[in-house]
Scaffold this motif. Structure first.
Motif, PDB file in Angstrom:
ATOM      1  N   LEU A  61       7.500   3.140  -9.708  1.00  0.00           N
ATOM      2  CA  LEU A  61       8.082   3.800  -8.548  1.00  0.00           C
ATOM      3  C   LEU A  61       9.572   4.004  -8.804  1.00  0.00           C
ATOM      4  CD1 LEU A  61       6.472   1.725  -5.642  1.00  0.00           C
ATOM      5  CD2 LEU A  61       5.611   3.820  -6.688  1.00  0.00           C
ATOM      6  N   THR A  62      10.039   5.223  -8.635  1.00  0.00           N
ATOM      7  CA  THR A  62      11.463   5.536  -8.796  1.00  0.00           C
ATOM      8  C   THR A  62      11.977   6.084  -7.484  1.00  0.00           C
ATOM      9  OG1 THR A  62      11.117   6.061 -11.121  1.00  0.00           O
ATOM     10  CG2 THR A  62      13.165   6.821 -10.118  1.00  0.00           C
ATOM     11  N   ASN A  63      12.973   5.446  -6.884  1.00  0.00           N
ATOM     12  CA  ASN A  63      13.426   5.895  -5.568  1.00  0.00           C
ATOM     13  C   ASN A  63      14.259   7.154  -5.690  1.00  0.00           C
ATOM     14  OD1 ASN A  63      16.414   5.284  -5.556  1.00  0.00           O
ATOM     15  ND2 ASN A  63      15.630   3.225  -5.981  1.00  0.00           N
ATOM     16  N   VAL A  64      14.305   7.915  -4.600  1.00  0.00           N
ATOM     17  CA  VAL A  64      14.984   9.211  -4.603  1.00  0.00           C
ATOM     18  C   VAL A  64      16.483   9.075  -4.401  1.00  0.00           C
ATOM     19  CG1 VAL A  64      12.916  10.366  -3.752  1.00  0.00           C
ATOM     20  CG2 VAL A  64      14.610   9.505  -2.123  1.00  0.00           C
ATOM     21  N   ALA A  65      16.967   7.847  -4.125  1.00  0.00           N
ATOM     22  CA  ALA A  65      18.403   7.647  -3.908  1.00  0.00           C
ATOM     23  C   ALA A  65      19.166   7.492  -5.212  1.00  0.00           C
ATOM     24  CB  ALA A  65      18.636   6.424  -3.026  1.00  0.00           C
ATOM     25  N   GLY A  66      18.465   7.319  -6.323  1.00  0.00           N
ATOM     26  CA  GLY A  66      19.119   7.199  -7.609  1.00  0.00           C
ATOM     27  C   GLY A  66      19.689   5.836  -7.894  1.00  0.00           C
ATOM     28  N   THR A  67      19.367   4.849  -7.077  1.00  0.00           N
ATOM     29  CA  THR A  67      19.861   3.488  -7.300  1.00  0.00           C
ATOM     30  C   THR A  67      18.805   2.684  -8.053  1.00  0.00           C
ATOM     31  OG1 THR A  67      18.995   2.730  -5.175  1.00  0.00           O
ATOM     32  CG2 THR A  67      21.253   3.581  -5.221  1.00  0.00           C
ATOM     33  N   PRO A  68      19.213   1.592  -8.694  1.00  0.00           N
ATOM     34  CA  PRO A  68      18.222   0.774  -9.411  1.00  0.00           C
ATOM     35  C   PRO A  68      17.113   0.276  -8.486  1.00  0.00           C
ATOM     36  CG  PRO A  68      20.451   0.151 -10.040  1.00  0.00           C
ATOM     37  CD  PRO A  68      20.585   1.094  -8.875  1.00  0.00           C
ATOM     38  N   GLN A  69      15.911   0.232  -9.025  1.00  0.00           N
ATOM     39  CA  GLN A  69      14.762  -0.205  -8.237  1.00  0.00           C
ATOM     40  C   GLN A  69      14.852  -1.710  -7.975  1.00  0.00           C
ATOM     41  OE1 GLN A  69      12.555   2.067  -7.237  1.00  0.00           O
ATOM     42  NE2 GLN A  69      11.460   0.594  -5.986  1.00  0.00           N
ATOM     43  N   VAL A  70      14.656  -2.099  -6.705  1.00  0.00           N
ATOM     44  CA  VAL A  70      14.733  -3.516  -6.345  1.00  0.00           C
ATOM     45  C   VAL A  70      13.534  -4.284  -6.881  1.00  0.00           C
ATOM     46  CG1 VAL A  70      14.752  -5.128  -4.424  1.00  0.00           C
ATOM     47  CG2 VAL A  70      16.145  -3.057  -4.342  1.00  0.00           C
ATOM     48  N   ALA A  71      12.362  -3.670  -6.762  1.00  0.00           N
ATOM     49  CA  ALA A  71      11.157  -4.367  -7.199  1.00  0.00           C
ATOM     50  C   ALA A  71      10.185  -3.352  -7.771  1.00  0.00           C
ATOM     51  CB  ALA A  71      10.513  -5.112  -6.033  1.00  0.00           C
ATOM     52  N   ASN A  72       9.295  -3.808  -8.587  1.00  0.00           N
ATOM     53  CA  ASN A  72       8.279  -2.947  -9.182  1.00  0.00           C
ATOM     54  C   ASN A  72       6.963  -3.198  -8.448  1.00  0.00           C
ATOM     55  OD1 ASN A  72       6.951  -1.194 -10.786  1.00  0.00           O
ATOM     56  ND2 ASN A  72       6.998  -2.452 -12.626  1.00  0.00           N
ATOM     57  N   ILE A  73       6.694  -2.421  -7.427  1.00  0.00           N
ATOM     58  CA  ILE A  73       5.479  -2.580  -6.622  1.00  0.00           C
ATOM     59  C   ILE A  73       4.388  -1.702  -7.222  1.00  0.00           C
ATOM     60  CG2 ILE A  73       4.460  -2.142  -4.367  1.00  0.00           C
ATOM     61  CD1 ILE A  73       7.088  -2.945  -3.118  1.00  0.00           C
ATOM     62  N   TYR A  74       3.300  -2.302  -7.622  1.00  0.00           N
ATOM     63  CA  TYR A  74       2.236  -1.547  -8.268  1.00  0.00           C
ATOM     64  C   TYR A  74       0.846  -1.935  -7.761  1.00  0.00           C
ATOM     65  CZ  TYR A  74       2.398  -5.873 -10.988  1.00  0.00           C
ATOM     66  OH  TYR A  74       2.433  -7.197 -11.365  1.00  0.00           O
ATOM     67  N   ASN A  75       0.772  -2.802  -6.775  1.00  0.00           N
ATOM     68  CA  ASN A  75      -0.524  -3.193  -6.224  1.00  0.00           C
ATOM     69  C   ASN A  75      -0.853  -2.361  -4.996  1.00  0.00           C
ATOM     70  OD1 ASN A  75      -1.218  -5.330  -8.011  1.00  0.00           O
ATOM     71  ND2 ASN A  75       0.294  -6.631  -6.987  1.00  0.00           N
ATOM     72  N   GLY A  76      -2.098  -1.955  -4.890  1.00  0.00           N
ATOM     73  CA  GLY A  76      -2.575  -1.242  -3.715  1.00  0.00           C
ATOM     74  C   GLY A  76      -3.752  -1.960  -3.092  1.00  0.00           C
ATOM     75  N   ARG A  77      -3.989  -1.719  -1.833  1.00  0.00           N
ATOM     76  CA  ARG A  77      -5.098  -2.380  -1.137  1.00  0.00           C
ATOM     77  C   ARG A  77      -5.674  -1.457  -0.086  1.00  0.00           C
ATOM     78  NH1 ARG A  77      -5.157  -8.467   1.211  1.00  0.00           N
ATOM     79  NH2 ARG A  77      -5.822  -8.787  -0.935  1.00  0.00           N
ATOM     80  N   PHE A  78      -6.995  -1.451   0.014  1.00  0.00           N
ATOM     81  CA  PHE A  78      -7.714  -0.779   1.091  1.00  0.00           C
ATOM     82  C   PHE A  78      -8.548  -1.815   1.837  1.00  0.00           C
ATOM     83  CE2 PHE A  78      -7.192   3.213  -1.337  1.00  0.00           C
ATOM     84  CZ  PHE A  78      -6.828   4.059  -0.307  1.00  0.00           C
ATOM     85  N   SER A  79      -8.558  -1.709   3.142  1.00  0.00           N
ATOM     86  CA  SER A  79      -9.503  -2.473   3.944  1.00  0.00           C
ATOM     87  C   SER A  79     -10.768  -1.644   4.091  1.00  0.00           C
ATOM     88  CB  SER A  79      -8.912  -2.799   5.315  1.00  0.00           C
ATOM     89  OG  SER A  79      -9.852  -3.491   6.108  1.00  0.00           O
ATOM     90  N   LEU A  80     -11.917  -2.202   3.723  1.00  0.00           N
ATOM     91  CA  LEU A  80     -13.180  -1.473   3.795  1.00  0.00           C
ATOM     92  C   LEU A  80     -13.853  -1.714   5.152  1.00  0.00           C
ATOM     93  CD1 LEU A  80     -14.435  -2.147   0.157  1.00  0.00           C
ATOM     94  CD2 LEU A  80     -13.067  -0.240   1.032  1.00  0.00           C
ATOM     95  N   GLU A  81     -15.004  -1.117   5.342  1.00  0.00           N
ATOM     96  CA  GLU A  81     -15.652  -1.116   6.658  1.00  0.00           C
ATOM     97  C   GLU A  81     -15.897  -2.539   7.171  1.00  0.00           C
ATOM     98  OE1 GLU A  81     -16.989   2.536   4.381  1.00  0.00           O
ATOM     99  OE2 GLU A  81     -16.797   0.401   3.986  1.00  0.00           O
ATOM    100  N   PRO A  82     -15.563  -2.792   8.418  1.00  0.00           N
ATOM    101  CA  PRO A  82     -15.744  -4.142   8.975  1.00  0.00           C
ATOM    102  C   PRO A  82     -17.166  -4.366   9.481  1.00  0.00           C
ATOM    103  CG  PRO A  82     -14.736  -2.726  10.610  1.00  0.00           C
ATOM    104  CD  PRO A  82     -14.892  -1.887   9.366  1.00  0.00           C
ATOM    105  N   ASP A  83     -17.558  -5.623   9.584  1.00  0.00           N
ATOM    106  CA  ASP A  83     -18.820  -5.962  10.243  1.00  0.00           C
ATOM    107  C   ASP A  83     -18.750  -5.514  11.699  1.00  0.00           C
ATOM    108  OD1 ASP A  83     -19.359  -7.155   7.866  1.00  0.00           O
ATOM    109  OD2 ASP A  83     -19.278  -9.211   8.605  1.00  0.00           O
ATOM    110  N   ASN A  84     -19.867  -4.987  12.219  1.00  0.00           N
ATOM    111  CA  ASN A  84     -19.872  -4.564  13.615  1.00  0.00           C
ATOM    112  C   ASN A  84     -21.278  -4.618  14.175  1.00  0.00           C
ATOM    113  OD1 ASN A  84     -21.046  -1.605  13.339  1.00  0.00           O
ATOM    114  ND2 ASN A  84     -19.482  -1.825  11.745  1.00  0.00           N
ATOM    115  N   ASP A  85     -21.365  -4.713  15.506  1.00  0.00           N
ATOM    116  CA  ASP A  85     -22.634  -4.820  16.220  1.00  0.00           C
ATOM    117  C   ASP A  85     -22.721  -3.730  17.278  1.00  0.00           C
ATOM    118  OD1 ASP A  85     -23.078  -7.121  14.759  1.00  0.00           O
ATOM    119  OD2 ASP A  85     -22.319  -8.434  16.345  1.00  0.00           O
ATOM    120  N   TYR A  86     -23.960  -3.282  17.516  1.00  0.00           N
ATOM    121  CA  TYR A  86     -24.216  -2.266  18.546  1.00  0.00           C
ATOM    122  C   TYR A  86     -25.426  -2.707  19.357  1.00  0.00           C
ATOM    123  CZ  TYR A  86     -25.913   2.126  20.582  1.00  0.00           C
ATOM    124  OH  TYR A  86     -26.374   3.097  21.440  1.00  0.00           O
TER     125      TYR A  86
END
Length: 871
Positions: free
Chosen positions: A332-357
């Motif tokens: 990730l390279t920020n658009v402000a042109g300043t040094p990157q504070v951290a290298n964030i490279y992890n992503g996460r999705f929450s998938l369908e939850p248990d549910n009752d009808y």
């Protein structure tokens, strides 16, 4: 049959115990339950035999439908009834009253050509090898009416079905089944991650998370072996129907469906547009591993005055994988042109939850004077979901952007990657619904009738959630797992009343509990104008009251006219026309203020005003004023004594009163079918169909873009009106989306006595086109020469075309032994501009794709020989 493994056995065994405990198996019960309140799967078949009983077919009975009428019979509208098959004499079981009949159909299939083409095997697991076409056994007791039957077929370990039934006609029925249905999503996928099918996708050792170049990723993608992406539906169930006491009949059923496999999925680490080398767009692979269990109970009584039916339906969804974690290879390279504070490279999705009808419904009906009938129904249902919530992020370290000396847009992941950062630990989501439906029908004379009905339905969303982090005192959530705020300063996704850098962040802080109440009044009448002609008119008023939507009232009035005549040049003609007009209350383009941070204490409005995220002239298509016309013409003409030609013509037109949004839609089509059966031994059918559809929409590009030298600049941000500085007329554009479909089919069958020949051919052709026009070049997000030229031409056409030819030859060796030869040849052509260029590489800058799309051209064949044994 059903005890394939412990997981599959558990729900069915429990259900069987419950059903037998509730209803038992009485020998002499009143009432016919053979085909009422049918529960479970209705049709059993597969790609080799869609009907599920072709090997059991015998030559047609020359006596037709009736001993009193030679030849074929027709329906009241003129369609031919097919000749029924002859029924073989069943064989006795020992010396008792039981008889049986059965068939065993098995053999070998060979698949050739492009056997792995996606569209050839999309819903069929075609493989070379031995197959069980059909195994069927039927037992009948003609004295008591008892019966038992079994049916099964197996093409592969993921493509099979089995069903067993038993009971006494007019008394009770019990049924159990198990089936598998494959669904191939892609045969041309190249996922670079380890752990495909699990909840954690990690990069191979040759790539460094958050520090790999596009060239490195492209090399790994090119070396990745080809994968098949898809899933299998495994479905099983039990049902029972019988008499509880006198006229009280009950039914019960349980079905369980388990889906396992993989599916193509997303994976954004913020945008890769319009700034290169920022963020990344990833196509990942998500796991499919969930189970749905449906239960049904009903009790009914057909009394002398009132008819009563009470039902309960329940559905229980369980997802065994509740999230998907993935690693991004790109930095990730920020658009402000300043040094990157951290290298964030992890992503996460929450998938369908248990549910009752749960759904409870009661239906009552009774006869009235003037040849009338009254039906009343009431229902209550609830949908609930209370899964444990995941932490807002999974990042570690520090995210965001620090701009010296004081503009600190950073955040600490440790304050967000824990469930302690949640305002509540579980979803506590609930939606309740209520229904009341009443209808009265009267026919005071043979030539005149009328009906009236009212329907009330309410959906009440009781879910309330406030995104508040008690660890930081901030509202909202970290967007894109920290990547967005690490690219663009300040776009972290939270509101902080104590921090001047974030006290004007107007982010979503509450869920929107969409609800509505719908009331419908219907009045109608029908006249018998002559012995063979009738006319019907129906008026419907639909009053919808949405909650937390742009309109709080939407009224839809509709009138429908039906005309039917069986005396037009010997044909039956059915015509209908509908006209509908929709309007409603005042349109509020932004009704969501109370769900955003601007509604919280401590919010400071920006000096340039709040950004207008939606143009005020936008009209959502389900709330916009609309005028609709529908027309349909169906003609059925008997052609001699053994043929029928029928045709259907239809057209729909919708016009929306919207400057921005959907503006119009239209659909026109026609089908023609010829059915011919000159003798019981010969049948021929021909079908042709065409359809065209069109949709026009319009939108406007905002003027506050990077192309104007600003990133979230000040030009008219708070002005939402079309024609203002933020949404100028010069930036308006229009899209015309059109699609045409053609299909044709031919089937022919002839029985020579000891042999039978079958032929069928099917053709499909779909063409889609998207065209654009715009006021000025300002309507385009990208204004380079290539983008302007592409917009002027529109996107390339999408096209999908298949031809399928099936041939079959069945002949009897003896009265109990037969042979069936089967062959299929299929060709396909596929073109979709979304996949252009992916044959060369799946990596473009910081965009990584996994699937190359369907095979552009394929030819596949299937031949088989089956041995048919009568048991």
């Amino acid at each position: 049959m059903l005890a394939l493994n412990e997981n599959r056995t558990t729900p069915t065994v429990l259900a069987l115990s419950l059903l037998l405990g509730l209803f038992g198996t009485r020998d002499a019960l009143a009432g016919d339950t053979s085909d009422t309140m049918r529960v479970g799967d209705m049709q059993f078949g597969n790609a080799l035999d869609p009907r599920g009983w072709t090997p059991m077919l015998q030559p047609a009975d020359p006596d037709g439908m009736s001993y009193l009428h030679a030849g074929m019979l027709r329906t009241p509208t003129g369609s031919l009834y097919p000749y029924p098959p002859m029924i073989d004499a069943a064989r006795p079981v020992g010396q008792g009253d039981w008889t049986y009949d059965g068939v065993l159909d098995f053999g070998y299939l060979h698949v050739g050509g492009d056997r792995n083409a996606e569209y050839f095997r999309q819903y069929a697991d075609w493989r070379s090898g031995a197959v069980l076409g059909l195994f069927a056994l039927d037992f009948q007791n003609h004295k008591t009416g008892a019966y038992a039957e079994f049916r099964g077929s197996r093409l592969s370990s993921d493509d099979q079905y089995y069903r067993v039934r038993g009971g006494v006609y007019g008394s009770y029925r019990i049924e159990g089944f198990y089936r598998e249905i494959p669904h191939t999503v892609s045969t041309n996928a190249y996922p670079i991650w380890n752990g495909v099918g699990s909840t954690s996708l990690t990069l191979p050792a040759s790539l460094v998370p958050g520090a790999s170049t596009p060239a490195q990723v492209a090399a790994v993608s090119a070396a990745t072996p080809e994968h098949n992406i898809g899933l299998t539906r495994r479905r099983e169930g039990l049902s029972y129907e019988g008499v509880l006491y006198h006229d009280w009949i009950a039914s019960a059923a349980i079905t369980n469906e388990k889906r396992t496999g993989t599916r193509l999925w997303g994976g954004s680490m913020f945008f890769n547009y319009p700034f290169p080398d920022n963020g990344g767009i990833l196509e990942t692979v998500r796991p499919i591993d969930f189970r749905t269990t449906d239960v049904n109970f009903s009790v009914r009584n057909v009394g002398k005055v009132w008819h009563f039916l009470a039902t309960y339906n329940g559905s229980f969804f369980r997802d065994h994988k509740d999230h998907l974690d993935f690693q991004s290879p790109f930095a990730l390279t920020n658009v402000a042109g300043t040094p990157q504070v951290a290298n964030i490279y992890n992503g996460r999705f929450s998938l369908e939850p248990d549910n009752d009808y749960h759904n409870l419904r009661l239906d009552l009906s009774r006869e009235l004077k003037w040849n009338g009938q009254l039906t009343v129904a009431g229902a209550w249902a609830t949908m609930r979901q209370n899964d444990g919530l995941l932490p807002p992020t999974s990042c570690t370290g520090t995210g965001g952007v620090f701009i010296a000396p004081t503009a600190d847009y950073t955040f600490q992941c440790a304050n967000w990657n824990t469930t302690s950062a949640l305002s509540q630990r579980s979803a506590n989501a609930r939606i309740d619904t209520g229904l009341f439906d009443a209808r009265a029908t009267f026919h005071p004379s043979p030539t005149f009738g009328w009906h009236a009905g009212v329907r009330w339905y309410r959906e009440d969303n009781k879910t309330r959630y406030l995104a508040y982090n008690p660890l930081t005192g901030q509202y909202g959530f970290i967007s894109e797992n920290g990547s967005q705020g690490s690219v663009v300063p300040g776009e972290t996704g939270f509101f902080d009343p104590a921090n001047p850098l974030f006290n004007s962040s107007n982010v979503l802080v509450r869920n929107v509990p969409f609800s509505y109440t719908d009331s419908i009044l219907e009045l109608g009448t029908d006249w018998q104008l002559g012995h063979k002609t009738s006319l019907g008119v129906t008026y419907t008023f639909d009053h919808n009251q949405p909650k937390y939507r742009e309109r709080n009232r939407v009224d839809d009035q509709r009138i429908k006219v039906d005309w039917v005549s069986r005396d037009v040049i010997g044909a039956t003609v059915r015509m209908s026309w509908e006209f509908a007009k929709r309007d409603g209350g005042k349109y509020n383009y932004d009704p969501y203020v109370q769900f955003f941070a601007q509604s919280l204490p401590g919010f400071v409005a920006p000096s340039i005003g709040l950004a207008a995220y939606t143009v005020a002239d936008m009209r959502k298509y389900d709330l916009s004023n609309r005028t609709e016309n529908k027309a349909r013409l169906i003609v059925t003409h008997p052609w001699g004594d053994s043929a029928t030609i029928s045709a259907t013509f239809y057209g729909n037109r919708d016009h929306y009163d919207a400057l921005i949004g959907r503006q119009n839609t239209s659909t026109t089509g026609a089908t023609v079918q010829w059915d011919w059966q000159p003798t019981p031994a010969t049948t021929m059918n021909l079908y042709l169909g065409v359809e065209g559809s069109h949709m026009g929409i319009s939108n406007v590009n905002d003027a506050d873009s990077a192309d104007n030298g600003r990133i979230f600049g000040s030009l008219g941000q708070s002005n939402p009106n079309l024609g203002g500085p933020f949404y100028p007329y010069a930036n308006q554009w229009w899209e015309d989306d059109s699609e045409s479909n053609r299909n044709a089919g031919l089937s022919f069958s002839h029985d020579f006595g000891r042999a039978r020949f079958d032929l069928s051919y099917n053709y499909t052709d779909s063409l889609g086109h998207v065209g654009y026009s715009y006021a000025t070049i300002g309507a385009l997000a990208y204004r380079d020469a290539a983008s302007v030229a592409a917009a002027n031409r529109g996107f390339p056409d999408d096209r999908y075309r298949t031809n399928t030819l099936d041939l079959g030859l069945s002949f009897r060796v003896t009265s109990a032994v037969g042979v069936r030869l089967y062959g299929r040849y299929e060709t396909g052509a596929f073109s979709d501009w979304h996949y252009l260029g992916l044959d060369n590489t799946l990596v473009y800058d910081h965009r990584l794709y996994t699937d190359k799309g369907g095979q552009l051209h394929y030819n596949a064949s299937l031949v088989g020989v089956m041995l048919n044994l009568k048991l």
